[in-house]
Design an enzyme around this catalytic site. Structure first.
Site, PDB file in Angstrom:
ATOM      1  N   ARG A   1     -10.628 -11.336   1.895  1.00  0.00           N
ATOM      2  CA  ARG A   1     -11.263 -12.546   1.033  1.00  0.00           C
ATOM      3  C   ARG A   1     -10.678 -13.820   1.369  1.00  0.00           C
ATOM      4  O   ARG A   1     -11.247 -14.829   1.454  1.00  0.00           O
ATOM      5  CB  ARG A   1     -11.854 -12.163  -0.203  1.00  0.00           C
ATOM      6  CG  ARG A   1     -10.684 -11.971  -1.287  1.00  0.00           C
ATOM      7  CD  ARG A   1     -11.069 -11.025  -2.366  1.00  0.00           C
ATOM      8  NE  ARG A   1     -11.030  -9.494  -2.147  1.00  0.00           N
ATOM      9  CZ  ARG A   1     -11.254  -8.569  -3.096  1.00  0.00           C
ATOM     10  NH1 ARG A   1     -11.349  -9.153  -4.430  1.00  0.00           N
ATOM     11  NH2 ARG A   1     -11.449  -7.586  -2.815  1.00  0.00           N
TER      12      ARG A   1
ATOM     13  N   LYS B   1       0.771  -1.029   0.160  1.00  0.00           N
ATOM     14  CA  LYS B   1      -0.181  -0.053  -0.033  1.00  0.00           C
ATOM     15  C   LYS B   1       1.047   1.203  -0.015  1.00  0.00           C
ATOM     16  O   LYS B   1       2.218   1.177   0.489  1.00  0.00           O
ATOM     17  CB  LYS B   1      -0.826  -0.050   1.307  1.00  0.00           C
ATOM     18  CG  LYS B   1      -2.112  -1.037   1.317  1.00  0.00           C
ATOM     19  CD  LYS B   1      -2.811  -0.770   2.756  1.00  0.00           C
ATOM     20  CE  LYS B   1      -4.079  -1.866   2.353  1.00  0.00           C
ATOM     21  NZ  LYS B   1      -4.887  -1.528   1.376  1.00  0.00           N
TER      22      LYS B   1
HETATM   23  N1  BES Z   1      -8.328  -3.472   4.110  1.00  0.00           N
HETATM   24  C1  BES Z   1      -8.318  -3.046   2.753  1.00  0.00           C
HETATM   25  C2  BES Z   1      -9.485  -2.350   2.307  1.00  0.00           C
HETATM   26  C3  BES Z   1      -9.395  -0.848   3.077  1.00  0.00           C
HETATM   27  C4  BES Z   1      -8.856   0.203   2.280  1.00  0.00           C
HETATM   28  C5  BES Z   1     -10.484  -0.701   4.073  1.00  0.00           C
HETATM   29  C6  BES Z   1      -9.142   1.379   2.955  1.00  0.00           C
HETATM   30  C7  BES Z   1     -10.659   0.599   4.490  1.00  0.00           C
HETATM   31  C8  BES Z   1      -9.786   1.636   3.926  1.00  0.00           C
HETATM   32  C9  BES Z   1      -8.301  -4.315   1.662  1.00  0.00           C
HETATM   33  O1  BES Z   1      -7.422  -5.350   2.597  1.00  0.00           O
HETATM   34  C10 BES Z   1      -7.634  -4.092   0.517  1.00  0.00           C
HETATM   35  O2  BES Z   1      -6.518  -3.450   0.706  1.00  0.00           O
HETATM   36  N2  BES Z   1      -8.465  -3.902  -0.568  1.00  0.00           N
HETATM   37  C11 BES Z   1      -8.105  -3.643  -1.645  1.00  0.00           C
HETATM   38  C12 BES Z   1      -8.801  -4.619  -2.494  1.00  0.00           C
HETATM   39  C13 BES Z   1      -8.258  -4.260  -4.247  1.00  0.00           C
HETATM   40  C14 BES Z   1      -6.767  -4.545  -4.200  1.00  0.00           C
HETATM   41  C15 BES Z   1      -9.010  -5.170  -5.023  1.00  0.00           C
HETATM   42  C16 BES Z   1      -8.807  -2.107  -2.018  1.00  0.00           C
HETATM   43  O3  BES Z   1      -9.836  -1.844  -1.454  1.00  0.00           O
HETATM   44  O4  BES Z   1      -7.957  -1.541  -2.494  1.00  0.00           O
HETATM   45 MN    MN Z   2      -5.472  -5.259   1.926  1.00  0.00          MN
END
Ligand code: BES
Ligand code: MN
Ligand code: ZN
Length: 495
Positions: free
Chosen positions: A351, A277
Site C-alpha cells: 500500500r 516474515k
Molecule cells: N505481499 C504480502 C501479501 C501476501 C502474503 C501475498 C502472502 C500472498 C501471500 C504483503 O506485502 C504483506 O506482507 N501483507 C501483510 C499485511 C499485514 C502486515 C497487515 C500480510 O498480509 O500479512
Molecule cells: Mn509485505
C-alpha cells in the site's frame, strides 16, 4: 504458435493429436463419435474398457487408430453433458494440454461444434488459443537442461460446419494476444528475484515500448524524491537494488480522450523488512511483483491488438529489505499527496508504494484507474486460490471487472469497503497508519488505505494474493489476472 482453422474431414486430418470429449457414463461427444465411426468402433471400444468414465479433466491417450490420419486421439472427460459450459470447456482443455505436455505431440487439433452458434464458437476458439499457449508454457531460463518438447506448436480448430471466417480470425488473434500476455506475466513472475529486479522490469517495459510504439518513461530515485514519493522510497530504502517508477503510455484512442490507468504492485522481493516474515515459503515472495507482472503482460496484449484506447501503465517497483538503513516500525513519512503515514508494520509495504502511484495517476485525469496487487495474506484466507478480490469506489466499475472475469474464466468477486471499515484507519502520530483494525478484514482495510488516495477518480483494486501463483509441487505463476484485464480493455475498446 500457429493458429488455424479447418473444415476438412476430421478423420482425414494429418495432425499429431485430436482432442475429443467424453461425457459422464462414457457418452461420446459429437467429434468423438465421428472418430469412432471412422475407426470402426475403436473409440467406443477403448471407452468400454473402463479407463475413461467421462470424469471432468481425466484423460486417455489413444495411439495409431486405424482409419484415422491423426497419430493420436486424446479423450478428455467432460463431466455431465447437461453441465457442459464454458467452465467445463476450459477445465477440459487445461487437462488435455497438461496431459500432452509429456508427449511428443506438437501440432494439435481441437474440434469445435458449430451448432452452438457463432458467438460460442468464437469464444471457444479465443479461449482455446489462450489455453494452448498457457499449456505450452515452460519455465527454462535458469535450468541447465531444458525440456524442449513443444506441445501446441501449431493448433488447428476443426469446424464441423460454416462459421464467419472473419470473426474466427479475430477471435484467434485476440486469443493469441491474451495468451502471449499471460506468458510474459508468468515468465516475469517465475524468474528468480535476483534476475527479475526493478531494473529488469523497467527494461522489459522499454522493450515493449520499442516493439509496440508505447511511450516509456522510467523515473529514477532522484525523480521520485523530487516528486515527494516518500512512502514508496521508504520501502526501498534498505535495498541495494535501485527503485524504479515505470510509465508506459499507449495512445491508441482519440486524441485527448481520458485514459484508462493500470497500476501494478512491483515488489520484486518482500522480506517484510524490519517486520521480517517467517522463513517458510519466503521464496514465494518473489511473486510479490505480479501486480506489475500482469499489467506489463496485458500491455503486450494491448500492443499486439493495437487497441483503440488510451491506456497508461504505472508500475512502482522496488525490493522490501531489512538493513541498517531500513524504515522502522513507528517511522512517519509523508506521501506524495501530503498525507502523512505512520508505518506500524514494514511488511504492509504494498500500500505504501501503491499510494504514491495512485497519486501520480491523478495527472492523467483518468477515465478510471485499476490496480492489481498481491496485497494481503488475508485475501488468501477470504477467497482462497480460486477468486480474485475486487474493491472499488465505483460499483459499476467493479461489476465490469467481475463480468470481464466471467467471460475470461478468470474469476473475481466484488467485496465491500465503506465507512465502517474506513474508520478503523486511525493513527495517534500521523494522518494514517499503514495497518489498522488487526487481522480482521485485513484485505478490506488495506483497500480502504488505498481508497484515501483515489478520491478524484473512479478506481478499482484487485487483490491477487491468492490467484497470481500456485504453491507446492506445481509452483509457478498463473498469469492471472491478465485474461480478466484483457477482456475488460477489449470490451471498453468495443472490439
Ligand atoms: N505481499 C504480502 C501479501 C501476501 C502474503 C501475498 C502472502 C500472498 C501471500 C504483503 O506485502 C504483506 O506482507 N501483507 C501483510 C499485511 C499485514 C502486515 C497487515 C500480510 O498480509 O500479512
Ligand atoms: Mn509485505
Ligand atoms: Zn508484499
Amino acid at each position: 504458435m500457429e493458429f488455424s482453422t479447418s473444415t476438412a474431414e476430421l478423420s482425414a486430418l494429418k495432425t499429431d493429436c485430436i482432442i475429443v470429449g467424453v461425457f459422464d457414463g462414457g457418452k461420446l461427444s459429437k467429434p468423438a463419435k465421428a472418430l469412432d465411426k471412422a475407426s470402426k468402433g475403436a473409440v467406443e471400444k477403448a471407452v468400454g474398457h473402463g479407463d475413461m468414465t467421462g470424469k471432468t479433466g481425466s484423460t486417455l491417450l489413444l495411439q495409431g487408430l486405424a482409419g484415422i490420419a491423426a497419430k493420436r486421439v486424446l479423450l478428455v472427460g467432460c463431466g455431465a453433458e447437461k453441465d457442459y459450459g464454458r467452465a467445463a470447456y476450459s477445465a477440459c482443455l487445461r487437462a488435455a494440454f497438461k496431459a500432452l505436455k509429456s508427449s511428443a505431440a506438437t501440432d494439435v487439433t481441437i474440434p469445435l461444434e458449430t451448432a452452438a452458434g457463432a458467438a460460442d464458437v468464437a469464444w471457444k476458439a479465443e479461449q482455446g488459443a489462450i489455453l494452448a499457449l498457457d499449456g505450452a508454457y515452460r519455465y527454462t531460463r535458469t535450468k541447465s537442461k531444458a525440456d524442449t518438447r513443444n506441445v501446441g506448436k501449431a493448433v488447428t480448430f476443426h469446424l464441423d460446419g460454416k462459421v464467419d471466417g472473419k470473426a474466427m480470425q479475430a477471435a484467434l488473434k485476440r486469443g493469441e494476444a491474451i495468451g502471449e500476455g499471460v506468458a510474459l506475466t508468468k515468465e516475469l513472475g517465475n524468474l528468480p528475484p535476483n534476475i527479475a529486479t526493478p531494473t529488469y522490469l523497467a527494461d522489459t517495459a522499454k522493450d515493449l515500448a520499442k516493439k509496440y510504439g508505447f511511450k516509456c518513461t522510467i523515473l529514477e530515485k532522484k525523480d521520485m524524491e523530487k516528486l515527494g514519493m516518500n512512502t514508496l522510497l521508504s520501502v526501498s530504502k534498505a535495498s541495494y537494488q535501485p527503485p524504479k517508477f515505470i510509465v508506459l503510455e499507449h495512445h491508441g484512442g482519440k486524441k485527448g480522450a481520458a485514459p484508462i490507468v493500470l497500476v501494478g504492485k512491483g515488489i520484486t522481493f518482500d522480506t517484510g523488512g524490519i517486520s521480517l516474515k517467517p522463513g517458510a515459503e519466503m521464496d514465494e515472495m518473489k511473486y510479490d511483483m505480479q501486480g506489475a507482472g500482469s499489467v506489463i503482460g496485458v500491455m503486450k496484449t494491448v500492443g499486439l491488438l493495437k487497441l483503440p484506447l488510451n491506456i497508461v501503465m504505472l508500475v512502482p517497483t522496488c525490493e522490501n529489505m531489512p538493513g541498517g538503513n531500513a524504515t522502522r516500525p513507528g517511522d512517519v513519512v509523508k506521501s506524495m499527496n501530503g498525507i502523512t503515514v505512520e508505518i506500524l508494520n514494514t511488511d504492509a509495504e504494498g500500500r505504501l508504494i501503491l499510494c504514491d502511484a495512485l497519486t501520480y495517476a491523478e495527472r492523467y485525469k483518468p477515465a478510471c484507474v485499476v490496480d492489481a496487487a498481491t496485497l494481503t495474506g488475508a485475501m488468501v484466507i477470504a477467497l482462497g486460490h480460486i477468486t480474485t478480490g475486487v474493491f472499488a469506489n465505483d460499483d459499476k466499475l467493479a461489476q465490469e471487472l467481475v463480468d470481464a472475469g466471467k467471460v475470461a474464466q478468470d474469476a473475481a468477486w466484488h467485496l465491500p469497503m465503506g465507512a465502517e471499515y474506513d474508520e478503523l484507519l486511525k493513527s495517534n502520530f500521523a494522518d494514517l497508519p499503514n495497518i489498522s483494525g488487526g487481522r480482521a478484514g485485513g484485505s478490506i482495510t488495506a483497500a480502504c488505505f488505498l481508497g484515501r488516495f483515489t478520491k478524484s477518480y473512479k478506481w478499482a483494486h484487485m487483490d491477487i494474493a491468492g490467484t497470481a501463483w500456485k504453491s507446492g509441487a506445481e509452483k509457478g505463476a498463473t498469469g492471472r489476472p491478465v485474461p480478466l484485464l484483457a477482456n475488460f480493455l477489449i470490451k471498453r475498446a468495443g472490439k
